[in-house]
Design a protein around this motif. Structure first.
Motif, short mmCIF file in Angstrom:
data_model
loop_
_atom_site.label_atom_id
_atom_site.label_comp_id
_atom_site.label_asym_id
_atom_site.label_seq_id
_atom_site.Cartn_x
_atom_site.Cartn_y
_atom_site.Cartn_z
N ASN A 159 0.71 -1.38 -0.12
CA ASN A 159 -0.26 -0.09 -0.44
C ASN A 159 0.75 0.80 -0.37
O ASN A 159 1.37 1.86 1.04
CB ASN A 159 -1.43 -0.14 1.32
CG ASN A 159 -2.23 1.15 0.80
OD1 ASN A 159 -1.87 2.14 0.70
ND2 ASN A 159 -3.30 0.40 1.62
N HIS A 184 -2.77 0.69 6.54
CA HIS A 184 -3.15 0.42 5.41
C HIS A 184 -4.55 1.34 5.19
O HIS A 184 -5.28 1.59 6.20
CB HIS A 184 -4.27 -0.44 5.74
CG HIS A 184 -4.29 -1.28 4.21
ND1 HIS A 184 -3.61 -1.90 3.36
CD2 HIS A 184 -5.37 -1.22 4.23
CE1 HIS A 184 -4.29 -1.79 2.45
NE2 HIS A 184 -5.21 -1.93 2.66
N GLY A 206 -7.48 1.21 2.78
CA GLY A 206 -8.55 0.78 1.45
C GLY A 206 -9.44 1.83 0.98
O GLY A 206 -9.15 3.41 1.12
#
Length: 131
Positions: free
Chosen positions: A2, A82, A84
């Protein structure tokens, strides 16, 4: 991997733990106090990354590692690990940086040479879809 530029962003809040929050012998404070701090730093992370307070979706692997006591100064840090589409995974750590010293006097306290990690966790927050 990522490679979002928001990964690595950290927010830290520091707070004095008042004696009114002691619930147990030895002036111990319940773990929910730190989880509340984690919610606050997660909110600021969402504001900084997405311009919205977001919502906490879940905690994973909450670890209570050492006692938190009334009279402590505790700092809570959230770091984005992270990103998303709408979720953000955060690593949390709470550390005691100052501690009361009632053995010296009723109002004595000291800055700790090494902070004491009291709670760690991983959590997920969600934000509204980008417009």
């Amino acid at each position: 991997m990522n490679d979002d530029p928001r990964v690595g962003l950290s927010v830290t809040h520091r707070r004095y733990v008042p004696y009114s929050h002691a619930h147990y012998g030895g002036n111990l404070v319940d773990g929910a106090y730190v989880l509340g701090m984690f919610g606050d730093v997660a909110t600021e992370v969402c504001i900084r990354t997405d311009g919205d307070e977001g919502l906490f979706a879940s905690y994973e692997d909450v670890q209570f590692k050492a006692p938190l006591r009334a009279g402590d100064v505790v700092e809570a840090t959230a770091t984005v690990t992270h990103v998303g589409r709408r979720s953000r995974r955060l690593a949390f750590e709470a550390r005691v940086v100052c501690r009361a010293r009632p053995d010296k006097s009723p109002s004595a306290a000291e800055v700790l040479a090494e902070p004491i990690t009291v709670v760690t966790a991983t959590g997920t927050v969600v934000v509204p879809p980008a417009s």
